[in-house]
Scaffold this motif. Structure first.
Motif, short mmCIF file in Angstrom:
data_model
loop_
_atom_site.label_atom_id
_atom_site.label_comp_id
_atom_site.label_asym_id
_atom_site.label_seq_id
_atom_site.Cartn_x
_atom_site.Cartn_y
_atom_site.Cartn_z
N TYR A 129 -59.08 8.31 -24.39
CA TYR A 129 -58.49 6.90 -24.26
C TYR A 129 -57.03 6.98 -23.78
N ARG A 130 -56.37 7.90 -24.52
CA ARG A 130 -54.82 8.05 -24.30
C ARG A 130 -54.46 8.52 -22.60
N ASP B 165 -60.37 9.76 -28.73
CA ASP B 165 -58.89 9.32 -28.75
C ASP B 165 -57.97 9.85 -27.52
N GLU C 299 -54.95 4.20 -30.11
CA GLU C 299 -55.15 5.81 -29.86
C GLU C 299 -55.70 6.53 -30.94
N GLU C 300 -55.39 5.75 -32.22
CA GLU C 300 -55.79 6.57 -33.45
C GLU C 300 -57.20 6.20 -33.98
N THR D 223 -66.06 1.80 -31.86
CA THR D 223 -64.47 1.65 -31.25
C THR D 223 -64.40 0.66 -30.17
#
Length: 315
Positions: free
Chosen positions: A179-180, A176, A3-4, A246
């Motif tokens: 994604y979360r 991010d 997540e980062e 990523t």
């Protein structure tokens, strides 16, 4: 954590793209006011300082190495030799470790469809970035176009740098956040495919910027117009880079460095090769159709890539 990673990749991918945009600005004024030799002196001095700082300030972040250090410490503290890591149990010699590490990126490039598709896409956008960079001096300083001085002509590279910076600032938090959100919707299970949505944005911005840059330059529009195209192109470039990198890190985790090395190998060849045919292409097609050709190929490669990853990436 996954997540980062967007923020970390934003910094990592911004530097090698921002450098070619900012370097010529400094280089133009250095060459104009002193001597071209100071272009090399200043680069060497800066590089030496960075290397020196790295020796003292870079911290170890590779999981197996951190685990090995911990095992060694525990053996020393307890005298219990059963504390062994997987790497130690394999008992590989240094030449064996080097051989496998040097071969692995090429194995990934030859056998993994994901690495092949993404390396090809990254190589193309990296290649056309250097191709566009190679056209800047002629466009801005030539009497047939904008007839600017070497120093002032170099300031136009700010548009590419601005595009890279904007793209990284937009992409880092959104990457991010998306994604979360998709992870939460998937029952708390993250997937590399959750990096794909923003790749559509990058795939759209790259050809859009090329079309604007090419045709406004050909018709000698106000200098701001080609720079707007360069900003859009730079923004799409960095967004695509960050999403691809990523995705690779999330997919290959422990061997992410090898996957990134495979794509870096291919993109470096493209960065070297594309500017070689740029003068001949623009001589034959001029800026309008020359950049349109690059944009059409970017559409052919860029649009199917995120669709392929979203539908078949996990398989």
């Amino acid at each position: 954590r996954a997540e980062e990673r967007g923020k970390g990749i934003a910094i990592y991918s911004l530097a090698p793209l921002l450098g070619p945009a900012l370097g010529p600005i400094a280089g133009g004024f250095i060459a104009e006011n002193t001597t071209w030799r100071w272009v090399f002196y200043s680069t060497s001095i800066t590089d030496g300082l960075i290397q020196l700082m790295g020796l003292f300030f870079l911290r170890e972040s590779y999981g197996p190495k951190i685990l090995l250090d911990r095992a060694v410490r525990l053996r020393n503290e307890t005298g219990d030799e059963s504390y062994q890591t997987e790497a130690e149990r394999q008992n590989k010699t240094l030449p064996e470790v080097l051989r496998s590490s040097l071969i692995r990126p090429f194995r990934l490039l030859l056998t993994q469809p994901i690495v092949q598709v993404l390396a090809l896409f990254m190589a193309y956008i990296y290649g056309i970035m250097y191709l566009v960079l190679s056209t800047f001096p002629t466009l801005w300083t030539s009497p047939n176009y904008y007839n600017e001085s070497t120093g002032i002509g170099g300031l136009n590279y700010i548009s590419l740098g601005l595009g890279f910076w904007l793209g990284s600032q937009i992409c880092a938090p959104l990457n991010d956040r998306i994604y979360r959100r998709l992870k939460a919707r998937n029952g708390g299970v993250g997937k590399p495919e959750f990096r794909v949505p923003l790749l559509f944005v990058g795939a759209f911005f790259i050809p859009s910027g090329l079309f604007i840059y090419g045709w406004t330059a050909q018709y000698h529009c106000h200098w701001i117009a080609p720079n707007i195209g360069a900003v859009l192109f730079g923004t799409g470039n960095i967004i695509a880079f960050q999403c691809i990198q990523t995705f690779m890190v999330d997919t290959y985790t422990r061997f992410a460095a090898s996957a990134l090395a495979a794509s870096a190998f291919l993109r470096s060849l493209a960065g070297f090769g594309f500017p070689l045919f740029a003068p001949y292409m623009y001589s034959a097609l001029n800026y309008g159709w020359g950049n349109s050709l690059l944009a059409f190929v970017a559409i052919v490669i860029g649009v199917p890539a995120p669709v392929f990853l979203w539908k078949f990436g996990e398989t």
